[in-house]
Write a protein that holds these residues in place. Structure first.
Motif, PDB file in Angstrom:
ATOM      1  N   TYR A  59       0.870  -1.174   0.000  1.00 24.15           N
ATOM      2  CA  TYR A  59       0.000   0.000   0.000  1.00 24.15           C
ATOM      3  C   TYR A  59       0.908   1.226   0.000  1.00 24.15           C
ATOM      4  N   ILE A  60       0.865   2.014  -1.090  1.00 27.08           N
ATOM      5  CA  ILE A  60       1.797   3.123  -1.317  1.00 27.08           C
ATOM      6  C   ILE A  60       1.050   4.443  -1.132  1.00 27.08           C
ATOM      7  N   GLU A  61       1.494   5.234  -0.182  1.00 23.43           N
ATOM      8  CA  GLU A  61       0.876   6.530   0.111  1.00 23.43           C
ATOM      9  C   GLU A  61       1.693   7.665  -0.514  1.00 23.43           C
ATOM     10  N   ASN A  62       1.139   8.884  -0.416  1.00 23.36           N
ATOM     11  CA  ASN A  62       1.814  10.095  -0.890  1.00 23.36           C
ATOM     12  C   ASN A  62       2.029  10.091  -2.405  1.00 23.36           C
ATOM     13  N   TYR A  63       1.016   9.614  -3.132  1.00 22.33           N
ATOM     14  CA  TYR A  63       1.112   9.603  -4.592  1.00 22.33           C
ATOM     15  C   TYR A  63       0.220  10.682  -5.194  1.00 22.33           C
ATOM     16  N   ASN A  64       0.807  11.494  -6.017  1.00 20.24           N
ATOM     17  CA  ASN A  64       0.043  12.425  -6.853  1.00 20.24           C
ATOM     18  C   ASN A  64      -0.885  13.321  -6.031  1.00 20.24           C
ATOM     19  N   ASN A  65      -0.292  14.056  -5.085  1.00 19.46           N
ATOM     20  CA  ASN A  65      -1.031  15.051  -4.286  1.00 19.46           C
ATOM     21  C   ASN A  65      -2.177  14.453  -3.470  1.00 19.46           C
ATOM     22  N   GLY A  66      -1.841  13.489  -2.623  1.00 19.21           N
ATOM     23  CA  GLY A  66      -2.845  12.945  -1.723  1.00 19.21           C
ATOM     24  C   GLY A  66      -3.461  11.642  -2.150  1.00 19.21           C
ATOM     25  N   GLY A  67      -3.088  11.132  -3.301  1.00 23.16           N
ATOM     26  CA  GLY A  67      -3.625   9.859  -3.761  1.00 23.16           C
ATOM     27  C   GLY A  67      -2.859   8.683  -3.166  1.00 23.16           C
ATOM     28  N   SER A  68      -3.215   7.474  -3.576  1.00 21.54           N
ATOM     29  CA  SER A  68      -2.554   6.271  -3.083  1.00 21.54           C
ATOM     30  C   SER A  68      -2.613   5.187  -4.150  1.00 21.54           C
ATOM     31  N   VAL A  69      -1.818   4.138  -3.945  1.00 17.66           N
ATOM     32  CA  VAL A  69      -1.718   3.040  -4.913  1.00 17.66           C
ATOM     33  C   VAL A  69      -1.633   1.728  -4.147  1.00 17.66           C
ATOM     34  N   LEU A  70      -2.328   0.723  -4.630  1.00 21.93           N
ATOM     35  CA  LEU A  70      -2.193  -0.632  -4.112  1.00 21.93           C
ATOM     36  C   LEU A  70      -1.483  -1.464  -5.169  1.00 21.93           C
ATOM     37  N   PHE A  71      -0.255  -1.874  -4.880  1.00 18.56           N
ATOM     38  CA  PHE A  71       0.564  -2.644  -5.823  1.00 18.56           C
ATOM     39  C   PHE A  71       0.635  -4.092  -5.343  1.00 18.56           C
ATOM     40  N   VAL A  72       0.236  -5.028  -6.209  1.00 16.29           N
ATOM     41  CA  VAL A  72       0.113  -6.439  -5.834  1.00 16.29           C
ATOM     42  C   VAL A  72       1.030  -7.279  -6.717  1.00 16.29           C
ATOM     43  N   ARG A  73       1.698  -8.254  -6.076  1.00 12.81           N
ATOM     44  CA  ARG A  73       2.561  -9.197  -6.805  1.00 12.81           C
ATOM     45  C   ARG A  73       2.149 -10.623  -6.423  1.00 12.81           C
ATOM     46  N   ILE A  74       1.867 -11.443  -7.421  1.00 18.88           N
ATOM     47  CA  ILE A  74       1.417 -12.819  -7.193  1.00 18.88           C
ATOM     48  C   ILE A  74       2.163 -13.737  -8.160  1.00 18.88           C
ATOM     49  N   HIS A  75       2.680 -14.835  -7.637  1.00 18.37           N
ATOM     50  CA  HIS A  75       3.445 -15.749  -8.479  1.00 18.37           C
ATOM     51  C   HIS A  75       2.539 -16.444  -9.492  1.00 18.37           C
ATOM     52  N   HIS A  76       3.111 -16.697 -10.662  1.00 14.73           N
ATOM     53  CA  HIS A  76       2.356 -17.278 -11.771  1.00 14.73           C
ATOM     54  C   HIS A  76       1.839 -18.676 -11.450  1.00 14.73           C
ATOM     55  N   CYS A  77       2.499 -19.403 -10.538  1.00 13.08           N
ATOM     56  CA  CYS A  77       2.045 -20.768 -10.245  1.00 13.08           C
ATOM     57  C   CYS A  77       0.719 -20.765  -9.487  1.00 13.08           C
ATOM     58  N   ILE A  78       0.345 -19.657  -8.854  1.00 18.82           N
ATOM     59  CA  ILE A  78      -0.941 -19.573  -8.152  1.00 18.82           C
ATOM     60  C   ILE A  78      -2.094 -19.502  -9.147  1.00 18.82           C
ATOM     61  N   ALA A  79      -1.941 -18.701 -10.177  1.00 25.87           N
ATOM     62  CA  ALA A  79      -2.985 -18.551 -11.196  1.00 25.87           C
ATOM     63  C   ALA A  79      -2.439 -17.721 -12.343  1.00 25.87           C
ATOM     64  N   ASP A  80      -3.152 -17.749 -13.454  1.00 23.71           N
ATOM     65  CA  ASP A  80      -2.745 -16.930 -14.599  1.00 23.71           C
ATOM     66  C   ASP A  80      -3.263 -15.501 -14.418  1.00 23.71           C
ATOM     67  N   GLY A  81      -2.814 -14.615 -15.312  1.00 20.09           N
ATOM     68  CA  GLY A  81      -3.135 -13.196 -15.181  1.00 20.09           C
ATOM     69  C   GLY A  81      -4.615 -12.893 -15.241  1.00 20.09           C
ATOM     70  N   ILE A  82      -5.345 -13.583 -16.126  1.00 17.20           N
ATOM     71  CA  ILE A  82      -6.780 -13.311 -16.260  1.00 17.20           C
ATOM     72  C   ILE A  82      -7.511 -13.673 -14.971  1.00 17.20           C
ATOM     73  N   ALA A  83      -7.167 -14.842 -14.393  1.00 18.03           N
ATOM     74  CA  ALA A  83      -7.821 -15.258 -13.149  1.00 18.03           C
ATOM     75  C   ALA A  83      -7.478 -14.311 -12.011  1.00 18.03           C
ATOM     76  N   LEU A  84      -6.224 -13.859 -11.947  1.00 15.73           N
ATOM     77  CA  LEU A  84      -5.811 -12.992 -10.852  1.00 15.73           C
ATOM     78  C   LEU A  84      -6.444 -11.604 -10.959  1.00 15.73           C
ATOM     79  N   ILE A  85      -6.581 -11.096 -12.174  1.00 17.63           N
ATOM     80  CA  ILE A  85      -7.237  -9.793 -12.340  1.00 17.63           C
ATOM     81  C   ILE A  85      -8.715  -9.899 -11.970  1.00 17.63           C
ATOM     82  N   ARG A  86      -9.350 -10.976 -12.394  1.00 15.34           N
ATOM     83  CA  ARG A  86     -10.755 -11.183 -12.021  1.00 15.34           C
ATOM     84  C   ARG A  86     -10.899 -11.299 -10.505  1.00 15.34           C
TER      85      ARG A  86
END
Length: 563
Positions: free
Chosen positions: A121-148
């Protein structure tokens, strides 16, 4: 009670094997917000809506022998706070600073002693905004399943009801089978084999009965089996015989450092309008724009693009889109050849439209999925060898994922932007990701820093391609049916058609020079107006034509004198 130990599927095991320090098999993505999130509610959202999937509480146990499938085992000391980290973006907190932080995190391996996922969870982005950055290994699921899955953790309206009283389940190693995982694997394989034998015997009984009652049934089955056998043989032979992709600025030795970037979202409605004008899909238009951007960047790097095609691996989803969210990898890869040599944007759209249509009708995706499954059973060394050989025949990976058409709310805050990045196998140093969300479409690029240190330059070319194509469309300056639409600008119209066009318009534009070079290949320059030759060959060929006419006239004069 949930199973404590689970054998990893063959295809998931393959993607586990693909991990390498210079190319981590980690799918990454972010959600951007215009305001801060309530960190307590963020934790509860993960606890209630992600941890209901047991796999996110399981760590990977590799076989001691190095051969066979890994297993999923509940982490007895699982702690959600060990996977969600809270950081602040350093000043000035702009997009460039965020790209640098995400680039650093992208090249950082996950802890193998814990479940293979992580969020920042990244704070102080773009004048008060925030970002949630997620990393998941490919063996758990493919990109389409993880985005869903990630988007399913969001709500379709603000102030949606949520619960914070669901107890978090820890992984307790209390099951007796945990003490004998190899034996459990043997028992499972025996049970699976018995079920398969039972199903096979029933199938054979039905086939024998059908063959006795209808002799033509045998012929139909033989044709079906031979068709798939021929298709598989053809596809595998084609892959094995494909030469390595051409050496360009995108190919070379990889390092650990990666560079990540993304463009400002583009209006999806404008891209739809362009696609509708050409009777093409949104994907056709976007792939064409990416191809044009890659062409411009290669020219900027002084790479020759006159006859260049580059191959990109494109993931193909093989699960029904309306199916329930299911983890694991259920996708395949196809090789798409991008016509980088085509400068004209209209010709490029037509050619990409044709190539992608041909790929959709081919059996390559299913056969490639079967091959990946087979490699998943093998040792890590053999799987990496096969993947490296496959990766040598392409330049990068490109994925296009359609997202929701309406805004979503995560932890009660509206998601303003979504982006993800695909991992690359073998020695591939270029990953291109496209995703649409809430009426906009975004392009993300991840590159090896040693090959492309500034992926933003590719993004600028992509935006220029859009502006050029959209400007031509708005001005009505696009010819929907260009003269030439084949791979190498071969002229497909007859001489009679050319003469008719000349009579009606007074000029013919041949698009590509018809002169031959010293090597015997056709010149790649654009033909000059009212000529079939470029400006370089124009004077030479017209001079030879005059000599030929003059010589024929002299022959006629000599014949007349002799008469």
């Amino acid at each position: 009670m949930a199973r404590q130990v689970e054998i990893m599927s063959n295809i998931d095991n393959f993607w586990l094997h693909m991990d390498h320090p210079t190319n981590l098999m980690i799918i990454t993505g972010y959600l951007a917000f215009d305001e801060p999130l309530d960190f307590g509610r963020l934790l509860e959202t993960f606890k209630n809506r992600l941890l209901c999937y047991e796999r996110f509480k399981k760590r990977v146990i590799r076989p001691m022998s190095g051969v066979g499938n890994a297993t999923w085992e509940l982490d007895p000391k699982f702690d959600l706070r060990s996977h969600i980290h809270r950081v602040a973006l350093p000043s000035p907190g702009d997009k460039e600073t965020l790209q640098e932080l995400i680039s650093d995190l992208t090249a950082t391996p996950l802890d193998p002693t814990k479940p293979l996922w992580q969020a920042h969870y990244i704070e102080n982005y773009n004048n008060g905004g925030s970002v949630l950055f997620v990393r998941i290994h490919h063996c758990i699921a493919d990109g389409i399943a993880l985005i869903r899955l990630l988007l399913s953790m969001a709500d379709i309206e603000p102030n949606a009801a949520w619960s914070n009283n669901i107890p978090e389940k820890k992984g307790d190693k209390t099951s007796s089978i945990d003490f004998f995982p190899p034996l459990e694997g043997v028992l499972k394989k025996i049970s699976r084999a018995r079920r398969q034998i039972s199903r096979a015997s029933k199938f054979l009984t039905k086939e024998i009965e059908a063959s006795i009652s209808n002799p033509g049934h045998v012929v139909d089955r033989a044709r079906l089996i031979s068709k798939y056998a021929v298709d598989a043989t053809s596809v595998i032979s084609k892959l094995l015989l494909l030469p390595a992709d051409r050496k360009t600025a995108f190919r070379g030795d990889l390092g650990v450092r990666k560079s990540v970037a993304w463009c400002n979202p583009l209006p999806l409605e404008d891209i739809k309008s362009i696609g509708k004008y050409f009777n093409a899909t949104i994907n056709d238009i976007l792939v064409s724009m990416v191809t044009g951007a890659l062409r411009r960047y290669l020219q900027q790097c002084n790479n020759l693009v006159g006859d260049l095609d580059i191959r990109m691996a494109m993931p193909v989803n093989i699960r029904p889109m309306d199916a329930a969210i299911e983890l694991g990898n259920q996708f395949s890869l196809i090789l798409a050849s991008l016509p980088v040599h085509i400068d004209d944007p209209v010709l490029r759209i037509r050619e990409i439209q044709r190539r992608l249509r041909d790929l959709k009708e081919a059996p390559d995706a299913i056969i490639a999925y079967t091959m990946l499954n087979a490699l998943g059973v093998s040792s890590a060394k053999l799987a990496k060898f096969g993947a490296t050989m496959f990766a040598n025949k392409m330049t990068g990976v490109m994925s296009n994922v359609p997202g929701p058409r309406f805004p979503l709310y995560f932890a009660n805050k509206e998601i303003k932007d979504i982006m993800f990045w695909v991992p690359r196998i073998g020695g591939l140093g270029l990953g291109i990701s496209i995703i649409s969300y809430n009426g906009k479409v975004s392009l993300g690029i991840c590159t090896d820093t040693g090959l492309v240190d500034d992926p933003n330059s590719i993004l600028r070319h992509f935006e220029n391609e859009f502006r050029m194509l959209h400007g031509m469309y708005k001005a009505g300056q696009i010819d929907r049916d260009p003269l030439v639409i084949n791979d190498r600008f071969q002229d497909t119209i007859s001489d009679a058609a050319k003469e008719e066009m000349a009579n009606s318009s007074g000029a013919i534009q041949a698009i590509r020079c018809k002169a031959l070079t010293r090597s015997g290949t056709q010149c790649h320059n654009r033909a000059a107006t009212d000529s079939i030759y470029c400006t370089i060959h124009l004077s030479k060929y017209e001079h030879l034509s005059d000599l030929k006419v003059s010589s024929e006239s002299d022959d006629d004069d000599r014949t007349a004198s002799a008469g």
